[in-house]
Each structure stands twice: as C-alpha cells, then as structure tokens.
Design an enzyme around this catalytic site. Structure first.
Site, mmCIF file in Angstrom:
data_model
loop_
_atom_site.group_PDB
_atom_site.id
_atom_site.type_symbol
_atom_site.label_atom_id
_atom_site.label_comp_id
_atom_site.label_asym_id
_atom_site.label_seq_id
_atom_site.Cartn_x
_atom_site.Cartn_y
_atom_site.Cartn_z
ATOM 1 N N ARG A 1 9.521 -30.246 23.035
ATOM 2 C CA ARG A 1 8.541 -29.716 23.993
ATOM 3 C C ARG A 1 7.466 -30.719 24.388
ATOM 4 N NH1 ARG A 1 9.093 -25.288 20.678
ATOM 5 N NH2 ARG A 1 10.494 -23.726 21.550
ATOM 6 N N LYS B 1 4.930 -37.641 37.498
ATOM 7 C CA LYS B 1 6.160 -36.928 37.873
ATOM 8 C C LYS B 1 7.338 -37.578 37.156
ATOM 9 C CE LYS B 1 5.481 -36.128 42.734
ATOM 10 N NZ LYS B 1 6.293 -36.127 43.971
ATOM 11 N N GLU C 1 5.645 -49.851 49.654
ATOM 12 C CA GLU C 1 4.768 -48.794 49.112
ATOM 13 C C GLU C 1 3.345 -49.337 48.926
ATOM 14 O OE1 GLU C 1 5.911 -45.752 48.940
ATOM 15 O OE2 GLU C 1 8.081 -45.869 48.578
ATOM 16 N N LYS D 1 -2.915 -45.075 44.243
ATOM 17 C CA LYS D 1 -2.011 -43.951 43.969
ATOM 18 C C LYS D 1 -2.628 -43.028 42.915
ATOM 19 C CE LYS D 1 2.216 -41.827 42.981
ATOM 20 N NZ LYS D 1 3.619 -41.808 42.655
ATOM 21 N N GLU E 1 0.339 -31.322 43.448
ATOM 22 C CA GLU E 1 0.899 -31.319 44.793
ATOM 23 C C GLU E 1 0.594 -30.094 45.610
ATOM 24 O OE1 GLU E 1 5.199 -32.483 44.451
ATOM 25 O OE2 GLU E 1 4.269 -34.002 45.699
ATOM 26 N N ARG F 1 -2.096 -34.932 48.133
ATOM 27 C CA ARG F 1 -1.038 -35.846 47.705
ATOM 28 C C ARG F 1 -0.055 -36.111 48.849
ATOM 29 N NH1 ARG F 1 1.272 -35.728 41.507
ATOM 30 N NH2 ARG F 1 2.823 -37.347 41.722
ATOM 31 N N ASN G 1 2.959 -39.455 51.445
ATOM 32 C CA ASN G 1 4.206 -39.376 52.200
ATOM 33 C C ASN G 1 4.126 -40.086 53.545
ATOM 34 O OD1 ASN G 1 6.000 -37.853 50.527
ATOM 35 N ND2 ASN G 1 4.628 -36.118 50.815
ATOM 36 N N HIS H 1 7.143 -41.598 55.218
ATOM 37 C CA HIS H 1 8.310 -41.045 54.515
ATOM 38 C C HIS H 1 9.052 -39.951 55.280
ATOM 39 C CE1 HIS H 1 6.888 -43.404 51.172
ATOM 40 N NE2 HIS H 1 7.885 -43.004 50.390
ATOM 41 N N HIS I 1 12.572 -41.230 55.116
ATOM 42 C CA HIS I 1 13.664 -40.538 54.408
ATOM 43 C C HIS I 1 14.832 -40.261 55.340
ATOM 44 C CE1 HIS I 1 11.031 -38.920 50.917
ATOM 45 N NE2 HIS I 1 11.837 -39.870 50.476
ATOM 46 N N HIS J 1 15.242 -47.732 49.858
ATOM 47 C CA HIS J 1 14.160 -46.778 50.108
ATOM 48 C C HIS J 1 12.943 -47.467 50.759
ATOM 49 C CE1 HIS J 1 11.440 -43.425 49.626
ATOM 50 N NE2 HIS J 1 10.590 -44.239 49.019
#
Ligand code: NAD
Ligand code: ZN
Length: 349
Positions: free
Chosen positions: A108, A130, A172, A214, A224, A228, A232, A235, A239, A251
C-alpha cells in the site's frame, strides 16, 4: 506524512549519481534501497548505486505494463522487501512511471526516489507524482498519485542519450518557458548551442528552471482540476499529430509541432500575441525539432484523434493557449483552455 509536489526536493547536481547513497540516507533515513533501473542505463552507467536488490527493466514503452509491474512486485516480495524499503527509480519516464507505481502499490505504498536520466524525464515525467502503466486500450490508464521523496537530476547522465531523445525532451523545457518564464525562454534562445553541446552549466540552469516550473504548476493543482491544464500547451495538436504519424514522430517532436500550431491558431483567434508562433518556431527549429505538420499527414486520423482529446467539452476541441511567450491565455472560468474551431485547424500546415 503525505508528500506534496510543491515540497518535493528537486536536486540538480553534476555528479549526483555518484552520491546517491548519501542522498537516500538523507531523504529516506533508515530505509534500505532497492534499485529499479532501465537496462540501457544500467549498461552505460555500471557504477550507479551498486546495491542489491537491483531490478532491471528492459528499455521501451511497451514494458510500462501491468505484467512488468507484477514481475517487479513479485521480485520485491521474493527479495524480502518490506516497509523499510525505499525504491530508487533510475531511468527515463518509462522507468520512473513504472517504478513509481510499484512503490505506490507495494504494501500500500513505500517511499521512492526518482532519478530521471532523460531530458524528458527530468523536465517532465519525474515531477508531479503521477505514476502508472499502459494498457492495450491506451497509455497511462492505470496508475496512482505518489510523490517521490526527492527527484535527483544529474546533468552528466544526459551525455549518453541519443541525440534524438535528448532533443525531444527539450520541447517540454521550451513549453515550460513558454507558459511561465519569458526570461528562461530568452536565455534558451541565446544559449542554444551550449544546450545542444550538453554543457554542464547550461544543462544545470535549464533543468533547474524547467523542473521548478512544472513543480510549481503541479503543486497549485495536485490532482488535476484546473491549472495543471496549462502543462498541456502544445499537446492538443501534438497528441493528434503523434497519433496520426503512427508514432513515427517522437512525443517531444509532436509537441514542438503542436506548440507552434496552437500558437498560430491562438494568433488567428486574437488570444495569442502576434509573433509568438514565429518565435517558438525559431527556437524549436534551432534545437533541431520539427515545427510543421508532417507532409502527407493522415488528416482523417489527425481529426479523429483531436475529437478524442481529454480536454474536449460538448463536442468542441479545446487547447491550453499562450497569451504570449511566458504567459498563458486561459483562466479559471474557462478551465485554462480555449476552443479551437475545426475549420481553422483544417487550414494548418
Ligand atoms: N508521470 C508523468 O507526469 C509523465 C509526464 C510525461 C511523460 N511521462 C511518461 O514518460 C515516458 C517517456 O519517457 P522518456 O522519453 O524518458 O522515455 P524512456 O524512459 O523510454 O527513455 C527513452 C530511451 O532512452 C534510454 N535512456 C534513458 N536514459 C538514458 C541515458 N542517460 N543514456 C542513454 N540512454 C538512455 C532508454 O533506455 C529508452 O530507450 C512515457 O511513458 C510517458 O507517458 C510521464
Ligand atoms: Zn508531453
């Protein structure tokens, strides 16, 4: 203690990889380290933290899987890992996402330390907490928020990165400068050659600022909800281009194209200051990144991917646009995004 993104120590230090043992003692006192390391990195840098157990992950996105998570978890159990274990994740974003998820779920949750070894890993993937794995249905669909105790970035490790991977991560960093720090952006314009030559001092400065941006954005919006979304930037189009290229574009390359394309759309919509797209294109091109939609791009697949973007609302395409270099156009009320009319998107090249 819950560790938050805003308080996670970000250590940028040439030679840090030689001092990992000391850092672990400092950030996870009394814990026994288990290393989870990218196989390529382990081969290139055999001296990094030679502790046992030491689990390697084969390189490649398809190893960021539930199967690999299960194998690593079983290996930890077999090695007798317990609550006194700290997982030290060494590699690119694939390794830190995967090992971070192992840490999030093992008993956990045990502490972990992120040691990113790619430009993208340092500027982006290792920061924000994340973690997760891919599934056949899509990327990053299973995961957890689990902040590392520290993020340790050694600019020296970037010297063995293949050129294309080194450069793609810079997209980035350009994005972070473009959304939040005009001074960083101007400095990148002037320091382009030093960055490309991977000079230690230049990388040190670049990583420090980019990582801090960041972390600041994420800590304002850890789970989020809103702000945040500005991460993007580039993106939405990025994407879709990445997808429509059949993933022939990396990417970061797709993000470079997306940043410029979205700035062009923003200028057409009078949301973005004139000249922003050209300035972005000049810097990104100078860093060896593409800035135009690839010739022969599959427009059907491109538009289909745009229609599926997670930021969409009520059938409209939404993107996090810039007001200018160093500033975003969105606000809380619009979810930090603006609508991109499809007829304008169709005129992009
Ligand atoms: N968690 C997040 O917030 C977040 C954010 C952005 C991206 N990501 C994830 O990051 C992943 C991409 O990360 P990436 O671009 O670092 O890819 P990666 O981890 O696959 O690394 C790219 C390649 O570089 C090699 N490599 C790594 N370090 C090296 C070094 N120092 N020298 C030589 N070779 C080296 C690896 O073996 C691999 O082949 C994706 O899975 C993406 O979903 C996560
Ligand atoms: Zn990205």
């Amino acid at each position: 203690v819950r560790h938050a993104a805003g308080t996670t120590p970000l250590l940028v230090e040439a030679g840090a990889l030689d001092r990992l043992a000391t850092m672990i003692e400092r950030y996870a006192p009394g814990h026994r380290p288990t290393v989870i390391i990218d196989e390529t990195v382990a081969g290139l840098w055999p001296g990094i933290l030679p502790v046992v157990p030491r689990l390697t992950v084969p390189s490649g996105e398809h190893h960021k899987s539930r199967e690999r998570w299960a194998r690593l978890t079983d290996a930890l159990l077999e090695a007798g890992a317990d609550r006194g274990t700290v997982i030290v994740a060494i590699g690119g974003g694939v390794t830190t996402d995967l090992a971070g998820f192992v840490a999030a779920t093992f008993l956990r949750g045990v502490p972990w330390i992120a040691v990113p070894t790619t430009t993208l890993g340092m500027c982006d993937a290792a920061i924000g907490g994340k973690t997760g794995v891919d599934t056949p249905r899509g990327k990053n669909l299973v995961g957890a928020f689990h902040q590392p105790r520290a993020v340790v970035a050694d600019p020296r490790v970037l010297t063995t990165l293949p050129d294309r991977i080194f450069r793609e991560g810079l997209a980035e960093a350009v994005k972070h400068a473009a959304i939040a720090d005009v001074d960083l952006f101007s400095w990148m314009e002037s320091a382009r050659d030093a960055i490309l030559a991977r000079e230690e001092a230049a990388l040190d400065r670049l990583l420090r600022r980019s990582m801090a941006i960041k972390a600041a954005v994420v800590s304002a919006d850890e789970h989020e909800g809103g702000q945040r979304a500005i991460l993007n930037a580039g993106h939405t189009i990025g994407h879709a281009v990445e997808h429509a290229s059949g993933y022939r574009l990396a990417h970061g390359e797709a993000v470079a194209i997306g940043l410029v394309a979205e700035a062009r759309l923003g200028e057409r919509l009078d949301l973005t200051a004139a000249g922003t797209a050209d300035r972005l294109a000049t810097l990104l091109n100078g860093l060896g990144l593409p800035t135009l939609l690839p010739e022969g791009l599959d427009r059907v697949s491109f538009e289909a991917a745009l229609a599926l973007d997670k930021k969409n609302r009520a059938g409209t395409i939404r993107a996090a646009l810039l007001a200018g270099i160093g500033q975003t156009a969105g606000s809380e009320t619009d979810g930090w995004t603006a609508t991109l009319p499809l007829e304008l998107v169709r005129q992009l090249n």
